[in-house]
Write a protein that holds these residues in place. Structure first.
Motif, mmCIF file in Angstrom:
data_model
loop_
_atom_site.group_PDB
_atom_site.id
_atom_site.type_symbol
_atom_site.label_atom_id
_atom_site.label_comp_id
_atom_site.label_asym_id
_atom_site.label_seq_id
_atom_site.Cartn_x
_atom_site.Cartn_y
_atom_site.Cartn_z
ATOM 1 N N GLY A 5 -2.384 2.352 -7.367
ATOM 2 C CA GLY A 5 -1.909 1.003 -7.910
ATOM 3 C C GLY A 5 -0.871 0.245 -7.123
ATOM 4 N N TYR A 6 -0.469 -0.573 -7.925
ATOM 5 C CA TYR A 6 0.519 -1.618 -6.917
ATOM 6 C C TYR A 6 1.961 -1.506 -7.573
ATOM 7 C CZ TYR A 6 -4.010 -2.877 -4.873
ATOM 8 O OH TYR A 6 -5.302 -2.860 -4.367
ATOM 9 N N LEU A 7 2.912 -1.875 -6.584
ATOM 10 C CA LEU A 7 4.331 -1.790 -7.185
ATOM 11 C C LEU A 7 4.382 -3.241 -7.400
ATOM 12 C CD1 LEU A 7 6.904 -0.429 -7.493
ATOM 13 C CD2 LEU A 7 7.545 -1.049 -5.173
ATOM 14 N N LEU A 25 8.454 2.186 1.336
ATOM 15 C CA LEU A 25 9.629 2.371 0.335
ATOM 16 C C LEU A 25 9.905 3.924 0.602
ATOM 17 C CD1 LEU A 25 11.573 1.882 -1.900
ATOM 18 C CD2 LEU A 25 9.764 1.938 -3.574
ATOM 19 N N ILE A 26 9.106 4.608 0.398
ATOM 20 C CA ILE A 26 9.243 6.159 0.736
ATOM 21 C C ILE A 26 9.876 6.274 1.932
ATOM 22 C CG2 ILE A 26 7.972 8.346 0.736
ATOM 23 C CD1 ILE A 26 5.837 7.301 -1.295
ATOM 24 N N LEU A 27 9.162 5.578 3.019
ATOM 25 C CA LEU A 27 9.739 5.903 4.265
ATOM 26 C C LEU A 27 11.421 5.617 4.450
ATOM 27 C CD1 LEU A 27 9.515 6.267 7.253
ATOM 28 C CD2 LEU A 27 8.912 3.894 7.799
ATOM 29 N N GLY A 28 11.585 4.328 3.533
ATOM 30 C CA GLY A 28 13.008 4.024 3.606
ATOM 31 C C GLY A 28 14.079 4.799 3.142
ATOM 32 N N SER A 81 -1.891 -5.434 6.234
ATOM 33 C CA SER A 81 -2.853 -5.473 5.123
ATOM 34 C C SER A 81 -4.446 -5.577 5.646
ATOM 35 C CB SER A 81 -2.409 -6.326 3.973
ATOM 36 O OG SER A 81 -2.582 -7.655 4.191
ATOM 37 N N GLN A 82 -4.370 -6.018 6.826
ATOM 38 C CA GLN A 82 -5.725 -6.165 7.169
ATOM 39 C C GLN A 82 -6.726 -5.229 7.305
ATOM 40 O OE1 GLN A 82 -6.739 -9.667 7.609
ATOM 41 N NE2 GLN A 82 -4.534 -9.970 7.064
ATOM 42 N N VAL A 83 -5.888 -3.835 7.720
ATOM 43 C CA VAL A 83 -6.377 -2.428 7.792
ATOM 44 C C VAL A 83 -5.933 -1.642 6.708
ATOM 45 C CG1 VAL A 83 -6.599 -2.984 10.371
ATOM 46 C CG2 VAL A 83 -4.598 -2.262 9.413
ATOM 47 N N LEU A 84 -5.127 -1.856 5.870
ATOM 48 C CA LEU A 84 -4.558 -0.907 5.243
ATOM 49 C C LEU A 84 -4.215 -1.694 3.793
ATOM 50 C CD1 LEU A 84 -3.729 2.071 4.468
ATOM 51 C CD2 LEU A 84 -1.404 1.371 5.020
ATOM 52 N N ASP A 85 -4.829 -1.363 2.616
ATOM 53 C CA ASP A 85 -4.381 -1.800 1.274
ATOM 54 C C ASP A 85 -2.862 -2.328 1.091
ATOM 55 O OD1 ASP A 85 -5.641 -2.274 -1.635
ATOM 56 O OD2 ASP A 85 -3.504 -1.460 -1.799
ATOM 57 N N GLY A 86 -2.424 -3.262 0.765
ATOM 58 C CA GLY A 86 -1.159 -3.903 0.650
ATOM 59 C C GLY A 86 -0.521 -3.011 -0.294
ATOM 60 N N GLY A 87 -1.031 -2.439 -1.458
ATOM 61 C CA GLY A 87 -0.402 -1.506 -2.222
ATOM 62 C C GLY A 87 0.089 -0.227 -1.611
ATOM 63 N N VAL A 88 -0.615 0.202 -1.070
ATOM 64 C CA VAL A 88 -0.496 1.663 -0.254
ATOM 65 C C VAL A 88 0.599 1.263 0.677
ATOM 66 C CG1 VAL A 88 -1.500 3.411 1.103
ATOM 67 C CG2 VAL A 88 -2.599 2.527 -0.648
ATOM 68 N N LEU A 89 0.476 -0.065 1.517
ATOM 69 C CA LEU A 89 1.534 -0.089 2.506
ATOM 70 C C LEU A 89 2.931 -0.442 2.012
ATOM 71 C CD1 LEU A 89 1.692 -0.639 5.466
ATOM 72 C CD2 LEU A 89 1.540 -3.318 5.182
ATOM 73 N N VAL A 90 3.045 -1.152 1.055
ATOM 74 C CA VAL A 90 4.378 -1.213 0.386
ATOM 75 C C VAL A 90 4.992 0.082 -0.305
ATOM 76 C CG1 VAL A 90 5.448 -2.378 -1.511
ATOM 77 C CG2 VAL A 90 4.133 -3.639 -0.042
ATOM 78 N N THR A 138 0.284 -6.693 -3.285
ATOM 79 C CA THR A 138 -1.202 -7.042 -3.489
ATOM 80 C C THR A 138 -2.193 -6.495 -2.711
ATOM 81 O OG1 THR A 138 -0.794 -8.947 -2.081
ATOM 82 C CG2 THR A 138 -0.326 -9.276 -4.514
ATOM 83 N N PRO A 139 -3.448 -6.545 -2.984
ATOM 84 C CA PRO A 139 -4.409 -5.631 -2.256
ATOM 85 C C PRO A 139 -4.406 -6.257 -0.776
ATOM 86 C CG PRO A 139 -5.253 -6.296 -4.364
ATOM 87 C CD PRO A 139 -4.035 -7.025 -4.322
#
Length: 515
Positions: free
Chosen positions: A10-12, A63-66, A50-59, A20-21
């Motif tokens: 899902g998406y944050l 956040l987890i990295l932060g 987000s051209q290579v990784l879904d934007g929801g996964v990226l965000v 977004t995707p």
């Protein structure tokens, strides 16, 4: 323990957090709009990645990295400045860095990129104190995902400077990282000098049993009373603050004996006192005058976010409790977690991914096939979606489509309207609310109209509609904004600074001889 819900699909989508995707290098992502460039170069980075990784996964990963960086960096800072505190001191520091009201409230407000900058602060301090300048440049550039993160990192670095070379390296890193939003503000002339209208609404807030100063000292006090863990809405906030400050106070004498810790301890005190003063009547009046008089200083309105500057000093002071023994160290770690129990599991399940209805993807695909300017209803910047939970959220459409989305940026806070900078968006919205015809909307440069969140249908040519969203074809267009090559170049300078410094710093660590 904190971010487990984010591992679900899902998406944050929570208040200011919008994923977004897919995102695009639109005018908004480059800062070529009337809105102040508050999310640069963050939007540029997300659009590229987000051209290579879904934007929801990226965000979610960022956040987890932060938060991971905050805890790990706090331990590294303690290991450098207070090596005698040992593993116990590092564990207390890591616990305080992650498990505190600032993190909880910024999670609920959706400030994921600010938390990335927050996580960089102890690394910035360690790199400067160790005179590892390439590492410093990397961490400053990473914190520079947002203007606020960059300012926080630059202040921490300057506090730790000893020589003119240190100052020069910090200044160079800050300028290279600030180029995206400095260039955008210059090209688009988007730095409003009327931001003082929101000073009172965004001032730090006193929590139950605590004055504003006590709330800020306990790393709480965000302006939005809705973005607060339940445990901070009762007198238990007084107990929680007392425990956190007790851990800091008990270890403070140990930290004060170390010269490198003292500037960061002073910074921590200033980071608490200044926002508290600015939340008083005279402070608000002064800040209101300043933000109305000097373009770009609307960045200062949210006073509580600057309490992040207390992080390096707080973790160094807290690490000093390790001198009292292993048992006390364990008790301190457990106590810090126990007084904020609802930070666990995404702040009691409130920070969790959601799924977009199918109609949103369909509308985005139609607009992206013909990216003309988009006007949106309802007129407010914040939305209340039944499928996204009870909390309001910023409109996701501007980050999902490649077309310009015309929005006023107005926010309603506690019944008070804080005006945004979107004059074109405000004019387009007024036309829609006044029942303008298709020809009138097209003449005003509106190409599409999107109606979200169950707003009433319009008497316009319908292209798509379901229970969640509707799309109308108006037919207007607008000239392409000038300055895209310059803005892309400015963003690439930031990206190359981040990547280049990271590579050099990594090779420097790899080949540094052991002592």
């Amino acid at each position: 323990m904190v971010t487990a819900p984010l591992l679900a699909p899902g998406y944050l989508l929570l208040r200011d957090a919008v994923s977004t995707p897919r995102s695009y290098l639109s005018d908004a992502a480059l800062g070529l709009t009337q809105a102040a460039p508050r999310a640069l170069p963050q939007d540029f980075a997300i659009a590229l990645a987000s051209q290579v990784l879904d934007g929801g996964v990226l965000v979610k990963l960022l956040l987890i990295l932060g938060l991971w960086l905050a805890g790990w960096g706090a331990a590294r800072l303690v290991a450098h400045v207070l090596p005698d505190s040992g593993l116990g001191g590092q564990l207390v520091a890591a616990t305080l860095a992650i498990w505190n009201p600032y993190v909880a409230e910024r999670l609920l407000q959706g400030h994921w990129s600010l938390l990335v900058g927050y996580g960089c602060l102890p690394w910035v301090a360690t790199a400067m104190l160790a005179r590892r300048h390439w590492q410093l440049v990397f961490w400053v550039a990473l914190a520079g995902l947002t203007p606020t993160g960059l300012v926080l990192a630059a202040i921490v670095a300057l506090v730790c400077c000893r020589t003119w070379r240190d100052i020069g390296v910090t200044a160079a890193a800050a300028v290279a990282s600030a180029l995206p939003w400095l260039a955008a503000a210059t090209v688009a002339d988007s730095l409003s000098s009327t931001a003082g209208a929101g000073v009172t609404a965004f001032a730090a807030r006193a929590e139950p049993g605590l004055g504003t100063l006590g709330s800020l000292a306990g790393l709480g006090g965000i302006w939005n009373a809705q973005a607060v863990p339940d445990s901070r809405t009762t007198l238990f906030a007084l107990v929680a603050t007392a425990v956190l400050l007790a851990v800091v106070a008990v270890g403070l004498p140990v930290a004060l004996r170390h010269r490198e810790a003292r500037p960061l301890l002073v910074l921590a005190a200033v980071a608490v006192l200044v926002p508290a003063v600015l939340a008083t009547g005279p402070g608000l009046a002064a800040l209101d005058w300043l933000t109305r008089s000097v373009p770009g200083l609307g960045l200062l309105r949210d006073g509580q976010k600057w309490v992040a500057l207390a992080l390096p000093g707080y973790v160094l002071a807290a690490a000093g409790v390790a001198r009292l023994g292993r048992a006390v160290t364990v008790v301190c770690c457990v106590a810090l977690i126990a007084v904020l129990p609802d930070l666990a599991f995404g702040v009691a399940g409130k920070v969790r991914p959601v799924q977009y209805p199918a109609g949103w993807a369909a509308v985005a695909a139609i607009i992206d096939a013909d990216p003309r300017p988009v006007a949106v209803l309802p007129p407010d910047s914040m939305r209340q979606f039944s499928w996204a939970g009870p909390a309001p959220v910023l409109d996701p459409l501007p980050r999902w489509v490649s077309a310009e989305v015309l929005s006023s940026g107005d926010l309603v806070i506690g019944g008070q309207t804080v005006p945004g900078e979107g004059a074109r968006g405000r004019a387009a919205t007024r036309l829609l609310l006044d029942g303008a015809s298709r020809d009138e909307l097209a003449a005003a440069g509106v190409g599409w109209v999107v109606v979200e969140a169950g707003a009433a249908p319009l008497d316009l040519p319908l292209t798509y509609r379901d229970a969640d969203i509707a799309l109308y074809d108006v037919g207007g267009s607008a000239p392409t904004a000038a300055g895209r090559p310059l803005l892309i170049g400015a963003h690439l300078v930031w990206l190359l600074t981040l990547a280049g410094a990271g590579v050099v710093a990594a090779f420097g660590c790899r080949f540094r001889p052991r002592r």
